[in-house]
Write a protein that holds these residues in place. Structure first.
Motif, PDB file in Angstrom:
ATOM      1  N   ASP A 145       4.532 -12.348  -4.585  1.00 18.10           N
ATOM      2  CA  ASP A 145       3.216 -12.099  -3.840  1.00 18.10           C
ATOM      3  C   ASP A 145       3.572 -11.807  -2.288  1.00 18.10           C
ATOM      4  O   ASP A 145       3.000 -10.981  -1.868  1.00 18.10           O
ATOM      5  N   ARG A 146       4.353 -12.539  -1.819  1.00 15.85           N
ATOM      6  CA  ARG A 146       4.500 -12.508  -0.121  1.00 15.85           C
ATOM      7  C   ARG A 146       4.937 -11.059   0.125  1.00 15.85           C
ATOM      8  O   ARG A 146       4.577 -10.126   0.925  1.00 15.85           O
ATOM      9  N   ASP A 147       6.053 -10.565  -0.548  1.00 20.45           N
ATOM     10  CA  ASP A 147       6.648  -9.460  -0.257  1.00 20.45           C
ATOM     11  C   ASP A 147       5.711  -8.231  -0.700  1.00 20.45           C
ATOM     12  O   ASP A 147       5.548  -7.322  -0.137  1.00 20.45           O
ATOM     13  N   ARG A 148       4.810  -8.632  -1.840  1.00 24.05           N
ATOM     14  CA  ARG A 148       3.819  -7.486  -2.321  1.00 24.05           C
ATOM     15  C   ARG A 148       2.813  -7.335  -1.141  1.00 24.05           C
ATOM     16  O   ARG A 148       2.447  -6.081  -0.899  1.00 24.05           O
ATOM     17  N   ALA A 149       2.445  -8.301  -0.446  1.00 21.17           N
ATOM     18  CA  ALA A 149       1.473  -8.199   0.547  1.00 21.17           C
ATOM     19  C   ALA A 149       1.856  -7.281   1.751  1.00 21.17           C
ATOM     20  O   ALA A 149       1.607  -6.624   2.383  1.00 21.17           O
ATOM     21  N   ASP A 150       3.473  -7.705   2.060  1.00 21.84           N
ATOM     22  CA  ASP A 150       4.083  -7.245   3.241  1.00 21.84           C
ATOM     23  C   ASP A 150       4.026  -5.549   2.881  1.00 21.84           C
ATOM     24  O   ASP A 150       3.985  -4.642   3.783  1.00 21.84           O
ATOM     25  N   LEU A 151       4.683  -5.339   1.661  1.00 23.19           N
ATOM     26  CA  LEU A 151       4.803  -3.919   1.295  1.00 23.19           C
ATOM     27  C   LEU A 151       3.342  -2.914   1.296  1.00 23.19           C
ATOM     28  O   LEU A 151       3.284  -1.830   1.713  1.00 23.19           O
ATOM     29  N   LEU A 152       2.438  -3.867   0.999  1.00 18.81           N
ATOM     30  CA  LEU A 152       1.088  -3.077   0.820  1.00 18.81           C
ATOM     31  C   LEU A 152       0.479  -2.676   2.386  1.00 18.81           C
ATOM     32  O   LEU A 152       0.202  -1.657   2.772  1.00 18.81           O
ATOM     33  N   THR A 153       0.870  -3.908   3.189  1.00 20.83           N
ATOM     34  CA  THR A 153       0.389  -3.842   4.517  1.00 20.83           C
ATOM     35  C   THR A 153       1.229  -2.610   5.356  1.00 20.83           C
ATOM     36  O   THR A 153       0.729  -2.118   6.388  1.00 20.83           O
ATOM     37  N   GLY A 154       2.205  -2.668   5.130  1.00 18.81           N
ATOM     38  CA  GLY A 154       3.235  -1.723   5.640  1.00 18.81           C
ATOM     39  C   GLY A 154       3.409  -0.415   5.190  1.00 18.81           C
ATOM     40  O   GLY A 154       3.915   0.488   6.025  1.00 18.81           O
ATOM     41  N   ALA A 155       2.665   0.025   4.160  1.00 19.46           N
ATOM     42  CA  ALA A 155       2.728   1.214   3.647  1.00 19.46           C
ATOM     43  C   ALA A 155       2.003   2.205   4.433  1.00 19.46           C
ATOM     44  O   ALA A 155       1.307   2.097   5.009  1.00 19.46           O
ATOM     45  N   THR A 156       2.536   3.533   4.263  1.00 17.26           N
ATOM     46  CA  THR A 156       1.905   4.659   4.876  1.00 17.26           C
ATOM     47  C   THR A 156       0.977   5.270   4.023  1.00 17.26           C
ATOM     48  O   THR A 156      -0.122   5.615   4.732  1.00 17.26           O
ATOM     49  N   VAL A 157       1.164   5.353   2.920  1.00 15.02           N
ATOM     50  CA  VAL A 157       0.153   5.844   2.039  1.00 15.02           C
ATOM     51  C   VAL A 157       0.681   5.294   0.406  1.00 15.02           C
ATOM     52  O   VAL A 157       1.673   4.866   0.391  1.00 15.02           O
ATOM     53  N   PHE A 158      -0.564   5.076  -0.333  1.00 22.10           N
ATOM     54  CA  PHE A 158      -0.294   4.372  -1.720  1.00 22.10           C
ATOM     55  C   PHE A 158      -0.526   5.484  -2.879  1.00 22.10           C
ATOM     56  O   PHE A 158      -1.376   6.381  -2.499  1.00 22.10           O
ATOM     57  N   ALA A 159       0.557   5.510  -3.614  1.00 25.36           N
ATOM     58  CA  ALA A 159       0.342   6.723  -4.776  1.00 25.36           C
ATOM     59  C   ALA A 159       0.009   5.996  -6.173  1.00 25.36           C
ATOM     60  O   ALA A 159       0.691   4.935  -6.613  1.00 25.36           O
ATOM     61  N   TYR A 160      -0.769   6.486  -6.823  1.00 25.23           N
ATOM     62  CA  TYR A 160      -1.533   5.657  -8.080  1.00 25.23           C
ATOM     63  C   TYR A 160      -1.546   7.291  -9.031  1.00 25.23           C
ATOM     64  O   TYR A 160      -2.824   7.432  -9.500  1.00 25.23           O
ATOM     65  N   PRO A 161      -0.278   7.732  -9.590  1.00 26.95           N
ATOM     66  CA  PRO A 161      -0.624   8.940 -10.268  1.00 26.95           C
ATOM     67  C   PRO A 161      -0.839   8.743 -11.954  1.00 26.95           C
ATOM     68  O   PRO A 161      -0.343   9.587 -12.550  1.00 26.95           O
ATOM     69  N   SER A 162      -1.400   7.770 -12.296  1.00 31.76           N
ATOM     70  CA  SER A 162      -1.695   7.154 -13.801  1.00 31.76           C
ATOM     71  C   SER A 162      -2.038   8.457 -14.569  1.00 31.76           C
ATOM     72  O   SER A 162      -2.943   9.050 -14.097  1.00 31.76           O
ATOM     73  N   LEU A 163      -1.617   8.311 -15.882  1.00 28.92           N
ATOM     74  CA  LEU A 163      -2.242   9.149 -16.982  1.00 28.92           C
ATOM     75  C   LEU A 163      -3.409   8.725 -17.402  1.00 28.92           C
ATOM     76  O   LEU A 163      -4.132   9.172 -18.074  1.00 28.92           O
ATOM     77  N   TYR A 164      -3.361   7.348 -17.183  1.00 27.53           N
ATOM     78  CA  TYR A 164      -4.662   6.579 -17.725  1.00 27.53           C
ATOM     79  C   TYR A 164      -4.776   5.278 -17.305  1.00 27.53           C
ATOM     80  O   TYR A 164      -4.102   4.578 -17.103  1.00 27.53           O
ATOM     81  N   GLU A 165      -6.183   4.884 -16.655  1.00 28.03           N
ATOM     82  CA  GLU A 165      -6.406   3.552 -16.432  1.00 28.03           C
ATOM     83  C   GLU A 165      -7.963   3.071 -16.704  1.00 28.03           C
ATOM     84  O   GLU A 165      -8.737   4.037 -16.728  1.00 28.03           O
ATOM     85  N   GLY A 166      -8.056   1.931 -17.053  1.00 27.98           N
ATOM     86  CA  GLY A 166      -9.495   1.230 -17.253  1.00 27.98           C
ATOM     87  C   GLY A 166      -9.997   0.918 -16.037  1.00 27.98           C
ATOM     88  O   GLY A 166     -11.449   0.885 -16.115  1.00 27.98           O
ATOM     89  N   PHE A 167      -9.353   0.426 -15.142  1.00 25.35           N
ATOM     90  CA  PHE A 167      -9.874  -0.149 -13.951  1.00 25.35           C
ATOM     91  C   PHE A 167      -9.020   0.361 -12.610  1.00 25.35           C
ATOM     92  O   PHE A 167      -9.247   1.329 -12.256  1.00 25.35           O
ATOM     93  N   GLY A 168      -7.953  -0.273 -12.464  1.00 23.25           N
ATOM     94  CA  GLY A 168      -7.130   0.024 -11.426  1.00 23.25           C
ATOM     95  C   GLY A 168      -7.086  -0.884 -10.039  1.00 23.25           C
ATOM     96  O   GLY A 168      -7.661  -0.534  -9.185  1.00 23.25           O
TER      97      GLY A 168
END
Length: 324
Positions: A216-239
């Motif tokens: 979780d700690r690394d996840r938060a750091d990776l999210l906060t430091g990202a330039t852009v987030f990619a989510y190219p899913s073929l199908y999602e019910g929420f996300g």
């Protein structure tokens, strides 16, 4: 065992946990055949409502609510495991016993109504809240990756996440932007080999980082430091992941598949899931300073503010009261 212990720790004072062992595979096979024992109350004692939060509900004397997060098992059975393909029969059995379906989006609610042929009122769409991403450190995220600018994708490495298309899109834009990296963070899944092959075949392989499971700690750091987030899913019910990224002030490029247009609104740049060129264009546009990036960040923060766990709980409680 870990799940039962975690439940006990999280419950508020005055709430008792029933944590007897539950032979899930065995009882699913029994319920799939249409038998009505064992019941939920055989584990819990008398209850007012049974809410099965992950597709499969036990028979019960009490009213039943089932959360159906998505219907990948109907739309894309080739992307599912054999166990997941058993869900339609189990859901049908529960519906025959009077269960009410909860979904996280109107998109999934309509799919459930259409496939199972049930009345509109027996399916209720209540969006989830968004987990709060706390304590993210952008500098630490950059250190984990070894780069200051990166596209981030989060999630289990499974076919539905469409990560091979993301790898192709990154390869398309990497030459024009030599400081940009791609990070794939999430536990291995049954698409790991194919994604690994796509990474190895990329001319930009050295700038693609497969981190596997992250705490979780690394996840938060990776999210906060990202330039852009990619989510190219073929199908999602929420996300959840793109909303978490928006919460961290990171612009999002996502696909037009499933419920994502409903959940993300105009706060994300949406592209067709099979269009690697459009995905590359969207990522390039939002990864560089400018009005498009600034507006995407502002719209993202406004969009994520609409999803509250308090609101989710209040609406679910209303459903529970209506069944008693």
């Amino acid at each position: 065992m870990r799940g039962r212990n975690e439940l006990i720790r999280l419950l508020p004072k005055g709430v008792r946990a029933a944590t007897r062992p539950f032979p899930a595979q065995v009882v699913r096979e029994v319920w799939e055949r249409g038998l009505t024992r064992p019941r939920a109350e055989d584990w819990t004692g008398p209850v007012d409502i049974v809410h099965a939060t992950n597709f499969v509900a036990p028979p019960a004397r009490a009213p039943i609510v089932i959360t159906v997060h998505d219907v990948t098992f109907l739309r894309f059975p080739e992307l599912c495991t054999p166990d997941t393909l058993r869900y339609p029969t189990l859901i049908t059995r529960s519906l025959a016993r009077g269960a009410v379906i909860h979904t996280p989006s109107e998109f999934v609610a309509d799919e459930v109504r259409d496939h199972f042929g049930i009345d509109h009122d027996r399916v209720v769409a209540i969006a989830s809240g968004v987990p709060v991403v706390e304590g993210g450190d952008a500098d630490r995220g950059h250190a984990i990756v070894g780069a200051d600018r990166y596209i981030l994708a989060l999630g289990t490495i499974e076919p539905r996440k469409n990560l091979t298309t993301l790898v192709r899109a990154f390869s398309n834009l990497a030459t024009a932007d030599p400081s940009l990296h791609l990070v794939l963070a999430g536990p291995p899944g049954w698409d790991s080999d194919r994604v690994g092959d796509a990474v190895n075949a990329s001319a930009s392989q050295a700038r693609i980082h497969q981190l596997g499971f992250v705490a979780d700690r690394d996840r938060a750091d990776l999210l906060t430091g990202a330039t852009v987030f990619a989510y190219p899913s073929l199908y999602e019910g929420f996300g959840f992941p793109p909303l978490e990224a928006m919460q961290c002030g990171v612009p999002v490029v996502a696909s037009t598949a499933g419920s994502l247009p409903e959940i993300l609104g105009d706060a994300a740049s949406l592209v067709a899931p099979d269009d690697a060129d459009a995905l590359a264009e969207g990522l390039a546009r939002l990864s560089n300073p400018g009005a498009d990036r600034d507006q995407a960040i502002a719209r993202g923060r406004a969009q994520v503010s609409q999803f509250s766990w308090t609101d989710t709980v209040e609406k679910l409680m209303s459903v529970y009261r209506s069944l008693q």
